[in-house]
Write a protein that holds these residues in place. Structure first.
Motif, PDB file in Angstrom:
ATOM      1  N   ASN A  73    -110.417 -24.584 -12.481  1.00 25.03           N
ATOM      2  CA  ASN A  73    -109.618 -25.783 -12.202  1.00 25.03           C
ATOM      3  C   ASN A  73    -110.234 -27.048 -12.772  1.00 25.03           C
ATOM      4  OD1 ASN A  73    -107.600 -24.384 -10.812  1.00 25.03           O
ATOM      5  ND2 ASN A  73    -108.698 -24.493  -8.875  1.00 25.03           N
ATOM      6  N   LEU A  76    -103.733 -22.774 -11.084  1.00 23.86           N
ATOM      7  CA  LEU A  76    -103.293 -22.832  -9.698  1.00 23.86           C
ATOM      8  C   LEU A  76    -103.166 -21.414  -9.141  1.00 23.86           C
ATOM      9  CD1 LEU A  76    -100.608 -25.663  -9.968  1.00 23.86           C
ATOM     10  CD2 LEU A  76    -102.975 -25.842  -9.212  1.00 23.86           C
ATOM     11  N   PRO A  89    -106.439 -32.639  -4.793  1.00 28.01           N
ATOM     12  CA  PRO A  89    -107.482 -31.993  -5.609  1.00 28.01           C
ATOM     13  C   PRO A  89    -108.897 -32.418  -5.208  1.00 28.01           C
ATOM     14  CG  PRO A  89    -106.655 -33.897  -6.777  1.00 28.01           C
ATOM     15  CD  PRO A  89    -105.915 -33.854  -5.464  1.00 28.01           C
ATOM     16  N   ARG A 147    -113.060 -20.502  -9.057  1.00 32.01           N
ATOM     17  CA  ARG A 147    -111.850 -21.323  -9.012  1.00 32.01           C
ATOM     18  C   ARG A 147    -112.168 -22.776  -9.356  1.00 32.01           C
ATOM     19  NH1 ARG A 147    -107.590 -19.452  -4.340  1.00 32.01           N
ATOM     20  NH2 ARG A 147    -107.495 -17.247  -4.912  1.00 32.01           N
ATOM     21  N   SER A 197    -106.140 -26.514 -15.570  1.00 33.36           N
ATOM     22  CA  SER A 197    -106.160 -26.156 -14.154  1.00 33.36           C
ATOM     23  C   SER A 197    -105.407 -24.848 -13.941  1.00 33.36           C
ATOM     24  CB  SER A 197    -105.517 -27.280 -13.333  1.00 33.36           C
ATOM     25  OG  SER A 197    -105.435 -26.922 -11.985  1.00 33.36           O
ATOM     26  N   LYS A 252    -110.792 -27.763  -5.976  1.00 34.54           N
ATOM     27  CA  LYS A 252    -109.613 -28.547  -6.361  1.00 34.54           C
ATOM     28  C   LYS A 252    -108.331 -27.971  -5.758  1.00 34.54           C
ATOM     29  CE  LYS A 252    -110.910 -31.375 -10.248  1.00 34.54           C
ATOM     30  NZ  LYS A 252    -110.446 -31.968 -11.510  1.00 34.54           N
ATOM     31  N   GLU A 253    -108.466 -27.055  -4.799  1.00 37.17           N
ATOM     32  CA  GLU A 253    -107.350 -26.540  -4.021  1.00 37.17           C
ATOM     33  C   GLU A 253    -107.486 -27.070  -2.596  1.00 37.17           C
ATOM     34  OE1 GLU A 253    -107.108 -22.151  -6.186  1.00 37.17           O
ATOM     35  OE2 GLU A 253    -108.183 -22.373  -4.313  1.00 37.17           O
TER      36      GLU A 253
END
Length: 459
Positions: free
Chosen positions: A124, A6, A77, A120, A4, A82-83
Motif C-alpha cells: 500500500n 486494497l 489511510p 500490506r 496501493s 494504510k487500511e
C-alpha cells in the motif's frame, strides 16, 4: 511509486508474544476490521469514532462476556497498513486470547500469514521493501548498534541512497533511450564523458556500501571469536570472565576442555560469539585428539582469534614457535598474555616487543577492560558507533549491489569501446533493475513470499 493494493479480506493475529502476561494485543486489519469488532464490542459505537482514539468496553460472544478490553482505532489511510486497523488490548491469558481470536475468525476475519501486516503496508506504499525488511531487523535487534542501524534503515536512510543512485541513472537512461528514436540521424543526447564520470562515482559509492556489509554482518550475526592456546593457558577462565558467568569447567588438569564451548557477550554494542576450544597439543587420547581437530576447524572459520599463552611459564622463543606451528589463517588475531599476576616483571618485559599483545589475568579480571576495547578496535566498531555511514546488513541487498556493480562495470567497458546506444541502454537497464530489487520497485511474488514469511505472524 508502488500502487496501493486494497485487500478484500480482513486479517487478524496476536501481535504480542504467546504465553501468559499482563496484557496481550490482538490486531485486525482490512475493510471489515472496525465492523467486525463493532459487532462484538459493548461500549461506544466504534464506527462513529475518529481515528487514533482509545475506547474501553467489553468483548461479548452473544451474552457471554469474554473480557474487558481497550480498543485502539486507526482508520485508513492513517494506519500502519494504510487500511482500517484495530488493536484490542486484553488480559494476557492464553485462554482469553484464544477465545477472542476464535470469535473474530467466526465473525469473518481470517488468520494473518507471517508478516502479512507489514506486507500490506509495503504493497500500500507505506514504505519500500528495504524499509519493510528493516522492521524485522528492528524486532530482532539485541544491541544498541543493531537497533541504531535497523532504525536508520526503517526510517529510509539506506533507501534514500539507493533511490538517489537510481534517479541519476534514470536520467541518462532516458537520454540514451531517446537516441534510439533518432538512430538514423546519428545524434547523441547523452554526454558520454558525463555518463562515464557518473558511473565511476556510482561505483565508488556502491563499493563503499559493499565493504560495509562485513561490518553489517558482524553487527547482525555477531563476531565468531575463537579462544585458542596450549592446555592450561586459561582459555576457559577467560571465557568465563568475558561472559561474567561460570560457563566452562576450569581445572588445573591439562585437556579438561575437549569440545567446543560457545556463548555470546555484548561488548560496546557489538555481539561477540566467543568459542572456547580444546588446548592445542599432540595427544594420544582419542577424545582429546578429536577436540584438537575441532579447534583447528574453528580457527579456519573464525573472524577473530584470541591466542592465549601463560606469561609465567612461556618464553618469547616458545611463543614464536607456537605461532609457527599454529599456522594461523588469514584472519585478525590478538595475543593474550595471561596470568600476569603470576609473572615476574622480567617475564612481562620480555614480551614488550610483540604486536597485538594484551596482557591480563583472566582469573582476577585485571586487564579485561583493555581487552574489550581492543576487541572493538579489531572490528572497527568506533566508526559504526560514531559515524553516519550507511551499513548494509542484509544479504539480499549485498547481492543486488554486487550485481549492480558488475553491470556498471559493463557500462564502463561499453563506453570505452564505443558501444552503440542500444547496448548501452540494455546495460543501464540492468543496473536499474538490480537497484530496484532492493527497494521493491522491481519485485516478484516469490521474492515477497521469501521475505515476509520470515516475519512473525503478528507483524
Amino acid at each position: 511509486m508502488i500502487p496501493s493494493i486494497l485487500s478484500k479480506d480482513t486479517i487478524v493475529a496476536l501481535a504480542t508474544a504467546a504465553g501468559h502476561g499482563a496484557i496481550a494485543i490482538i490486531r485486525l486489519s482490512g475493510p471489515e476490521a472496525i465492523s467486525i469488532l463493532h459487532g462484538v464490542f459493548k461500549g461506544k459505537n466504534l464506527q462513529n469514532q475518529p481515528s487514533h482514539t482509545l475506547h474501553f468496553g467489553t468483548i461479548r460472544d452473544g451474552e457471554k462476556i469474554l473480557d474487558e478490553v481497550v480498543v485502539s482505532l486507526f482508520k485508513a489511510p492513517s494506519s500502519y497498513t494504510k487500511e482500517d486497523v484495530v488493536e484490542v488490548s486484553c488480559h494476557g491469558s492464553p485462554y482469553i486470547t484464544e477465545q477472542l481470536l476464535k470469535l473474530f475468525l467466526k465473525k469473518g476475519a481470517r488468520l494473518a500469514e507471517p508478516g502479512e501486516f507489514t506486507k500490506r503496508a509495503f504493497l500500500n506504499g507505506q514504505f519500500d521493501l528495504a524499509q519493510a525488511e528493516a522492521v524485522a531487523d528492528l524486532i530482532a535487534s539485541d544491541s544498541a548498534l543493531t537497533h541504531q542501524v535497523a532504525m536508520k534503515q526503517m526510517r529510509g536512510g539506506f533507501s534514500q541512497e539507493i533511490k538517489a543512485l537510481r534517479a541519476q541513472l534514470i536520467h541518462f537512461a532516458s537520454m540514451i533511450e531517446l537516441e534510439l528514436d533518432f538512430s538514423e540521424e546519428d545524434v547523441e543526447f547523452a554526454d558520454r564523458a558525463a555518463l562515464h564520470r557518473l558511473i565511476a562515482t556510482l561505483q565508488r559509492l556502491i563499493s563503499d556500501l559493499l565493504q560495509s556489509f562485513e561490518m553489517g554482518n558482524v553487527l547482525k550475526n555477531g563476531v565468531p571469536t575463537v579462544i585458542a592456546g596450549k592446555p592450561n593457558a586459561g582459555k576457559s577462565t577467560l571465557l568465563n570472565a568475558l561472559l561474567n558467568e561460570e560457563k566452562a569447567i576450569v581445572s588445573d588438569i591439562p585437556g579438561t576442555t575437549r569440545d567446543v564451548i560457545e556463548d555470546e557477550a555484548n561488548i560496546g554494542g557489538i555481539r561477540f560469539r566467543f568459542i572456547d576450544t580444546a588446548g592445542l597439543r599432540e595427544t594420544l587420547d582419542k577424545v582429546e585428539a578429536i577436540g584438537v581437530a575441532r579447534t583447528k576447524e574453528q580457527l579456519r572459520k573464525a573472524a577473530l582469534v584470541l591466542y592465549l599463552f601463560d606469561l609465567s611459564s612461556t618464553s618469547p622463543a616458545q611463543l614464536q614457535e607456537e605461532l609457527k606451528t599454529l599456522d594461523l589463517p588469514q584472519v585478525p588475531y590478538l595475543l593474550l598474555g595471561n596470568k600476569k599476576d603470576l609473572a615476574t616483571l622480567q617475564q612481562l618485559e620480555a614480551f614488550s616487543g610483540f604486536e597485538n599483545l594484551v596482557v591480563l589475568s583472566a582469573g582476577t579480571k585485571d586487564g579485561m577492560e583493555e581487552l574489550q576495547q581492543t576487541l572493538l578496535e579489531q572490528v572497527n566498531a568506533n566508526e559504526a558507533i560514531t559515524g553516519d555511514r550507511t551499513i548494509v546488513t542484509n544479504l539480499r541487498h549485498f547481492q543486488s549491489l554486487k550485481k549492480t556493480d558488475d553491470a556498471l562495470q559493463e557500462v564502463i567497458q561499453g563506453l570505452d569501446s564505443g558501444l552503440t546506444s542500444d547496448w548501452l541502454a540494455a546495460d543501464i537497464r540492468r543496473c536499474l533493475f538490480y537497484l530496484g530489487e532492493i527497494t521493491g520497485e522491481i519485485t516478484t511474488d516469490d521474492l515477497l513470499d521469501n521475505i515476509f514469511t520470515k516475519f512473525c505472524i503478528g507483524k
